[in-house]
Design a protein around this motif. Sequence first.
Motif, PDB file in Angstrom:
ATOM      1  N   LEU A   1       0.749  -1.007   0.167  1.00 29.27           N
ATOM      2  CA  LEU A   1      -0.072  -0.063  -0.047  1.00 29.27           C
ATOM      3  C   LEU A   1       1.013   1.370   0.096  1.00 29.27           C
ATOM      4  O   LEU A   1       0.566   2.265  -0.620  1.00 29.27           O
ATOM      5  N   GLN A   2       1.754   1.265   0.748  1.00 29.25           N
ATOM      6  CA  GLN A   2       2.847   2.271   0.777  1.00 29.25           C
ATOM      7  C   GLN A   2       3.466   2.663  -0.485  1.00 29.25           C
ATOM      8  O   GLN A   2       3.667   3.722  -1.157  1.00 29.25           O
ATOM      9  N   VAL A   3       4.079   1.633  -1.213  1.00 28.42           N
ATOM     10  CA  VAL A   3       4.517   1.736  -2.292  1.00 28.42           C
ATOM     11  C   VAL A   3       3.923   2.368  -3.690  1.00 28.42           C
ATOM     12  O   VAL A   3       3.923   3.107  -4.446  1.00 28.42           O
ATOM     13  N   LEU A   4       2.388   1.742  -3.458  1.00 27.86           N
ATOM     14  CA  LEU A   4       1.633   2.079  -4.524  1.00 27.86           C
ATOM     15  C   LEU A   4       0.547   3.525  -4.228  1.00 27.86           C
ATOM     16  O   LEU A   4       0.281   4.035  -5.074  1.00 27.86           O
ATOM     17  N   TRP A   5       0.506   3.665  -2.859  1.00 32.66           N
ATOM     18  CA  TRP A   5      -0.416   4.694  -2.453  1.00 32.66           C
ATOM     19  C   TRP A   5       0.470   6.017  -1.835  1.00 32.66           C
ATOM     20  O   TRP A   5      -0.233   7.066  -1.689  1.00 32.66           O
ATOM     21  N   GLY A   6       1.376   5.814  -1.045  1.00 32.83           N
ATOM     22  CA  GLY A   6       2.112   6.673  -0.154  1.00 32.83           C
ATOM     23  C   GLY A   6       2.000   6.217   1.254  1.00 32.83           C
ATOM     24  O   GLY A   6       1.564   5.442   1.719  1.00 32.83           O
ATOM     25  N   ASP A   7       2.789   7.108   1.711  1.00 25.11           N
ATOM     26  CA  ASP A   7       3.235   6.919   3.412  1.00 25.11           C
ATOM     27  C   ASP A   7       1.747   6.850   4.424  1.00 25.11           C
ATOM     28  O   ASP A   7       1.871   6.601   5.286  1.00 25.11           O
ATOM     29  N   ASP A   8       0.776   7.828   3.849  1.00 23.60           N
ATOM     30  CA  ASP A   8      -0.402   8.089   4.553  1.00 23.60           C
ATOM     31  C   ASP A   8      -1.455   6.931   4.484  1.00 23.60           C
ATOM     32  O   ASP A   8      -2.466   6.938   5.368  1.00 23.60           O
ATOM     33  N   LEU A   9      -1.106   5.822   3.730  1.00 23.05           N
ATOM     34  CA  LEU A   9      -2.023   4.641   3.618  1.00 23.05           C
ATOM     35  C   LEU A   9      -3.405   5.439   3.237  1.00 23.05           C
ATOM     36  O   LEU A   9      -4.454   4.690   3.613  1.00 23.05           O
ATOM     37  N   ASP A  10      -3.537   6.386   2.465  1.00 18.43           N
ATOM     38  CA  ASP A  10      -4.741   6.918   1.970  1.00 18.43           C
ATOM     39  C   ASP A  10      -5.144   6.288   0.892  1.00 18.43           C
ATOM     40  O   ASP A  10      -4.870   6.430  -0.165  1.00 18.43           O
ATOM     41  N   THR A  11      -5.837   4.902   1.032  1.00 19.86           N
ATOM     42  CA  THR A  11      -6.219   4.016  -0.253  1.00 19.86           C
ATOM     43  C   THR A  11      -7.704   3.935  -0.171  1.00 19.86           C
ATOM     44  O   THR A  11      -8.368   4.315   0.751  1.00 19.86           O
ATOM     45  N   PRO A  12      -8.092   3.270  -1.393  1.00 16.19           N
ATOM     46  CA  PRO A  12      -9.481   2.960  -1.374  1.00 16.19           C
ATOM     47  C   PRO A  12      -9.736   1.652  -0.368  1.00 16.19           C
ATOM     48  O   PRO A  12      -8.820   1.290   0.315  1.00 16.19           O
ATOM     49  N   PRO A  13     -10.983   1.489   0.049  1.00 14.52           N
ATOM     50  CA  PRO A  13     -11.101   0.531   0.950  1.00 14.52           C
ATOM     51  C   PRO A  13     -10.628  -0.757   0.703  1.00 14.52           C
ATOM     52  O   PRO A  13     -10.274  -1.248  -0.407  1.00 14.52           O
ATOM     53  N   VAL A  14      -9.987  -1.168   1.597  1.00 18.07           N
ATOM     54  CA  VAL A  14      -9.235  -2.563   1.549  1.00 18.07           C
ATOM     55  C   VAL A  14      -9.436  -3.544   2.753  1.00 18.07           C
ATOM     56  O   VAL A  14      -9.587  -3.303   3.836  1.00 18.07           O
ATOM     57  N   ILE A  15      -9.604  -4.968   2.170  1.00 19.67           N
ATOM     58  CA  ILE A  15     -10.203  -6.041   2.723  1.00 19.67           C
ATOM     59  C   ILE A  15      -8.833  -6.762   2.844  1.00 19.67           C
ATOM     60  O   ILE A  15      -8.311  -7.457   1.975  1.00 19.67           O
ATOM     61  N   PRO A  16      -8.323  -6.949   4.186  1.00 17.05           N
ATOM     62  CA  PRO A  16      -6.658  -7.752   4.160  1.00 17.05           C
ATOM     63  C   PRO A  16      -7.122  -9.141   4.697  1.00 17.05           C
ATOM     64  O   PRO A  16      -7.920  -9.503   5.334  1.00 17.05           O
ATOM     65  N   ILE A  17      -6.390 -10.012   3.878  1.00 23.18           N
ATOM     66  CA  ILE A  17      -6.481 -11.460   4.142  1.00 23.18           C
ATOM     67  C   ILE A  17      -5.161 -12.104   4.532  1.00 23.18           C
ATOM     68  O   ILE A  17      -4.119 -11.788   3.531  1.00 23.18           O
ATOM     69  N   PHE A  18      -4.864 -12.491   5.878  1.00 21.36           N
ATOM     70  CA  PHE A  18      -3.740 -12.981   6.184  1.00 21.36           C
ATOM     71  C   PHE A  18      -3.416 -14.533   5.549  1.00 21.36           C
ATOM     72  O   PHE A  18      -4.480 -15.266   5.831  1.00 21.36           O
ATOM     73  N   LEU A  19      -2.172 -14.787   5.050  1.00 25.45           N
ATOM     74  CA  LEU A  19      -1.826 -16.220   4.768  1.00 25.45           C
ATOM     75  C   LEU A  19      -0.548 -16.700   5.630  1.00 25.45           C
ATOM     76  O   LEU A  19       0.416 -15.950   5.661  1.00 25.45           O
ATOM     77  N   ASN A  20      -0.773 -17.703   6.186  1.00 25.86           N
ATOM     78  CA  ASN A  20       0.353 -18.157   7.334  1.00 25.86           C
ATOM     79  C   ASN A  20       1.687 -18.724   6.189  1.00 25.86           C
ATOM     80  O   ASN A  20       1.103 -19.825   5.461  1.00 25.86           O
ATOM     81  N   ALA A  21       2.524 -18.123   6.077  1.00 27.62           N
ATOM     82  CA  ALA A  21       3.692 -18.697   5.473  1.00 27.62           C
ATOM     83  C   ALA A  21       4.921 -18.947   5.970  1.00 27.62           C
ATOM     84  O   ALA A  21       5.859 -19.294   5.315  1.00 27.62           O
ATOM     85  N   VAL A  22       4.711 -18.895   7.425  1.00 28.51           N
ATOM     86  CA  VAL A  22       6.188 -19.189   8.263  1.00 28.51           C
ATOM     87  C   VAL A  22       6.273 -20.239   9.140  1.00 28.51           C
ATOM     88  O   VAL A  22       7.027 -20.729   9.451  1.00 28.51           O
ATOM     89  N   ALA A  23       5.045 -20.509   9.740  1.00 29.97           N
ATOM     90  CA  ALA A  23       4.739 -21.550  10.733  1.00 29.97           C
ATOM     91  C   ALA A  23       4.047 -22.958  10.546  1.00 29.97           C
ATOM     92  O   ALA A  23       2.942 -23.177  10.298  1.00 29.97           O
TER      93      ALA A  23
END
Length: 306
Positions: free
Chosen positions: A114-136
Amino acid sequence: MSHSPLLGLNPIDPQDQRVLDEAVEQARAAIAAFDPELIVLIGPDHYNGFFNELMPPFCLGSQAWAVGDYLTPAGPLNVPEELALSMAAYLMDRHFDLAVSRRMQVDHGFSQALQVLWGDDLDTPPVIPIFLNAVAQPGIARLARCKALGEAIGSYLDGLPQRTLVIGSGGLSHEPPVPTMQHPDPAVRERITVKRLPTEADKAAKTERVMAAGMALARGDHWMKPLNPDWDQQWMNTLRHGELDALCAMSEASIAELAGNSAHESKTWLVARAALPSDHPLHCPVYAYRAIPALIAGYGLMFMHT
């Protein structure tokens, strides 16, 4: 797209930097032209929000807060709570027993994209986050299940009126110094099991340790697992051409063996790609890859659209 906690911290080759900068600018332009009204962001965690005391293979957040690790910003993500819960109900009805977090904590695995694509303020369109376990292990999501989840997400999105951008953030080949439950030090095993807020000293020590590992890999030190550009580009090209069943035929053990323990993060790409049609070629106006040891990352960025 890949992410790296070392982006902006460790120096990299100027040619690599130029390719990354150009790819990001192309992606920003393509996304601006698409003008998304909704984002679905699939990402991993690195023991900042999810711990071994309770580690789900998948978790959807109805609220989310970025912890601000490394050079990424801290603060709330713009999560549409009711829509997120609607998606969770839809997936549950289709037999995905995913966890739901009402107060998800996310790290650079989510916020850097989000930072790379929209900037440091995280001023993005609505976002639904989905976590995927990749380490445990043993609860890392399997390839076929990631594909099926992506397809179910795509089916849900087909019923929405919003133009939706699906982001898979992770991978590609890399093995940074992320501890596992096989670590010989019980204090380290405890640290990745019990959730607690790190101190500023903890954060500084972790950053220094990961930066040193990146420079060791750049020097070719034998104790760091090298990147695997061939594996990375095969992964990207297979997704590009929609050959998802072929990708799912890969053995789970081969991922860590060939590409590193944290290459399981690349499954975020699989979930995102499976949300799009795979029965016909898609437009792919942005495609870039560089193997960058100082970032401990086979760094790829690919933008596709229907």
